[in-house]
Design a protein around this motif. Structure first.
Motif, PDB file in Angstrom:
ATOM      1  N   ALA A 115     -14.040 -26.414  14.031  1.00 20.15           N
ATOM      2  CA  ALA A 115     -12.658 -26.315  13.570  1.00 20.15           C
ATOM      3  C   ALA A 115     -12.568 -25.488  12.295  1.00 20.15           C
ATOM      4  CB  ALA A 115     -12.083 -27.715  13.355  1.00 20.15           C
ATOM      5  N   GLU A 116     -13.491 -25.715  11.387  1.00 20.30           N
ATOM      6  CA  GLU A 116     -13.500 -24.954  10.128  1.00 20.30           C
ATOM      7  C   GLU A 116     -13.690 -23.462  10.403  1.00 20.30           C
ATOM      8  OE1 GLU A 116     -16.128 -24.674   5.983  1.00 20.30           O
ATOM      9  OE2 GLU A 116     -16.432 -26.339   7.393  1.00 20.30           O
TER      10      GLU A 116
ATOM     11  N   CYS B 137     -10.470 -21.915  11.968  1.00 17.77           N
ATOM     12  CA  CYS B 137      -9.416 -21.712  10.971  1.00 17.77           C
ATOM     13  C   CYS B 137      -9.768 -20.555  10.035  1.00 17.77           C
ATOM     14  CB  CYS B 137      -9.188 -22.994  10.182  1.00 17.77           C
ATOM     15  SG  CYS B 137      -8.485 -24.347  11.153  1.00 17.77           S
ATOM     16  N   GLU B 138     -11.014 -20.526   9.618  1.00 17.70           N
ATOM     17  CA  GLU B 138     -11.457 -19.483   8.686  1.00 17.70           C
ATOM     18  C   GLU B 138     -11.306 -18.088   9.290  1.00 17.70           C
ATOM     19  OE1 GLU B 138     -15.807 -17.884   7.403  1.00 17.70           O
ATOM     20  OE2 GLU B 138     -15.515 -20.059   7.294  1.00 17.70           O
TER      21      GLU B 138
ATOM     22  N   ASP C  56      -9.412 -17.377  11.993  1.00 19.27           N
ATOM     23  CA  ASP C  56      -8.120 -17.286  12.697  1.00 19.27           C
ATOM     24  C   ASP C  56      -8.319 -17.066  14.197  1.00 19.27           C
ATOM     25  OD1 ASP C  56      -5.379 -17.336  12.991  1.00 19.27           O
ATOM     26  OD2 ASP C  56      -5.115 -15.193  12.584  1.00 19.27           O
TER      27      ASP C  56
ATOM     28  N   GLY D 245      -5.907 -28.360  11.137  1.00 22.89           N
ATOM     29  CA  GLY D 245      -5.626 -26.959  11.400  1.00 22.89           C
ATOM     30  C   GLY D 245      -5.779 -26.526  12.838  1.00 22.89           C
ATOM     31  N   MET D 246      -6.116 -27.452  13.753  1.00 22.62           N
ATOM     32  CA  MET D 246      -6.449 -27.045  15.117  1.00 22.62           C
ATOM     33  C   MET D 246      -5.325 -27.226  16.126  1.00 22.62           C
ATOM     34  SD  MET D 246      -9.253 -25.679  14.737  1.00 22.62           S
ATOM     35  CE  MET D 246      -9.477 -25.289  16.461  1.00 22.62           C
TER      36      MET D 246
ATOM     37  N   ARG E 135      -3.608 -24.005  17.261  1.00 22.70           N
ATOM     38  CA  ARG E 135      -4.423 -22.904  17.785  1.00 22.70           C
ATOM     39  C   ARG E 135      -5.282 -23.325  18.974  1.00 22.70           C
ATOM     40  NH1 ARG E 135      -6.582 -20.016  14.110  1.00 22.70           N
ATOM     41  NH2 ARG E 135      -5.552 -20.905  12.291  1.00 22.70           N
ATOM     42  N   THR E 136      -5.096 -24.551  19.482  1.00 18.70           N
ATOM     43  CA  THR E 136      -5.960 -25.077  20.549  1.00 18.70           C
ATOM     44  C   THR E 136      -5.177 -25.336  21.830  1.00 18.70           C
ATOM     45  OG1 THR E 136      -7.375 -26.151  18.898  1.00 18.70           O
ATOM     46  CG2 THR E 136      -7.560 -26.922  21.176  1.00 18.70           C
TER      47      THR E 136
END
Length: 392
Positions: free
Chosen positions: A194-195, A198-199, A201, A227-228, A231-232
């Protein structure tokens, strides 16, 4: 040939008949026990089957259902995600029903990728991933899960995953619980993924069809990590959980923007499918926890039965934490380490069919000595298979 060109689109030229079709045909021809293709040999709950019969008789779904799926099923999917994982989805804008998870994967990749994009996927991978990436004109970048003989498990190297991401990477394609290795990604691994997403994009498509078949650890949807959610694309289906694989009812949950994008591709694939079965799956998703607990307990027992039998037969066994597949290393029995030749000879040698894992790899040499067996069969079938395998 016409105009000097092969008939098959060059993007699909590397993909012939699937290994599942080949090995299932071999099982029929030889009368062997088919532990190759992953389908149960018994139907699921009687009340779910009767729900489909009621829907047919009531005329529910006999004509085209709504494009996003029948409201009853979309509501049930949203309720399932909330009850199981505390993930809230709007059934009207954040849920899309598909013709099984296979169509969900195809629609997601066709919608979200363009030629030149790279897709990072965990290797070995379900064979449709490679074909769908190719049809989208994108490039697959495999990150190999490494066998750990000392623990009988597979491990993801997070450093290798990070190194695989380039400026051209558009999407991560994950599968947990993982077919064919049975790996269940841990909370720490998922947090690191996940990190990274996000990092950099990145979009993420997660195939979670074995979500209810976890024997060690726990299933944690990536969409629940910080943050997921936006975008998931989370994919699941009814086939593996309720043992009605022929009904082909799958779904995605995602943000409205992602659902809209995936639906734009999906509507030109099947448009709609499985009308009456959608109503039955809506009822299935509301079954009590005791059903899911009993399913998991039954498959854990069968896993142990087949794993133990394979070990006694001489295989090196990788005991799965999830799914209904056991991966084995054939080299203690066959020093050539040629999984294809081993699987093609196995029906004649002892009357059992398995699948060579090499078909799930870009790096064929990495998967060459590994063979997959399915344990989603009746206990007496597995006992007979174990008896036959001891003849090796």
């Amino acid at each position: 040939m016409t105009q000097g060109r092969p008939l098959l689109n060059r993007r699909l030229a590397e993909f012939g008949t699937t290994i599942f079709a080949e090995m299932s045909a071999l099982a029929v021809r030889t009368g062997a026990i088919n532990l190759g293709q992953g389908f149960p040999d018994t139907d699921g709950p009687e009340e779910v089957r009767e729900a489909a019969v009621r829907a047919l008789r009531a005329g529910h779904g006999n004509q085209y259902p709504p494009g996003p799926g029948v409201p009853e099923l979309r509501t049930a999917i949203a309720a399932h995600q909330q009850r199981r994982y505390a993930l809230t989805y709007d059934p009207d804008t954040e849920v899309l029903v598909t013709a099984g998870a296979t169509e969900a994967i195809a629609a997601a990749l066709l919608a979200l990728l363009e030629p030149g994009d790279e897709v990072v996927a965990l290797e070995p991978y379900y064979d449709s991933y490679a074909a769908c990436i190719a049809m989208a004109g994108a490039t697959r970048v495999p990150v190999t899960l490494h066998p750990q003989p000392s623990t009988g498990t597979y491990r993801l190297d997070l450093g290798e995953l990070r190194a695989a991401v380039t400026p051209r990477t558009r999407l991560l394609l994950l599968n947990t619980p993982h077919n064919p290795t049975g790996t269940v990604l841990t909370r720490e691994e998922l947090a690191a993924i996940a990190e990274l997403a996000c990092e950099r994009d990145l979009l993420v498509v997660t195939d979670e069809v074995y979500e209810h078949l976890v024997f060690e650890g726990e299933h944690l949807p990536l969409a629940g990590f910080p943050g997921m959610r936006e975008r998931t694309v989370t994919i699941s289906s009814a086939g593996k959980t309720f043992s009605f694989t022929g009904w082909k009812v799958g779904w995605i949950t995602a943000s409205p923007e992602l659902v809209t994008a995936v639906r734009s591709a999906k509507q030109y694939l099947t448009y709609v499918a499985s009308g009456p079965f959608q109503y039955a799956v809506a009822e299935a998703l509301s079954l009590p926890d005791s059903y899911f607990d009993a399913l998991r307990a039954d498959l854990r027992t069968k896993r142990d039965l087949l794993s133990g039998g394979l070990a006694e037969a001489g295989f090196e066994v990788y005991r799965p934490a999830g799914t209904y597949f056991v991966t084995t290393d054939i080299r203690p029995l066959d020093s050539s380490g040629d999984g294809f030749a081993f699987c093609r000879s196995l029906p004649e040698r002892c009357g059992v069919v398995a699948v060579p894992n090499a078909v799930f790899y870009d790096h064929r040499e990495q998967g060459a000595p590994f063979v997959r067996f399915a344990f989603c069969k009746r206990t007496e079938v597995l006992e007979e298979a174990v008896s036959r395998l001891k003849g090796l």
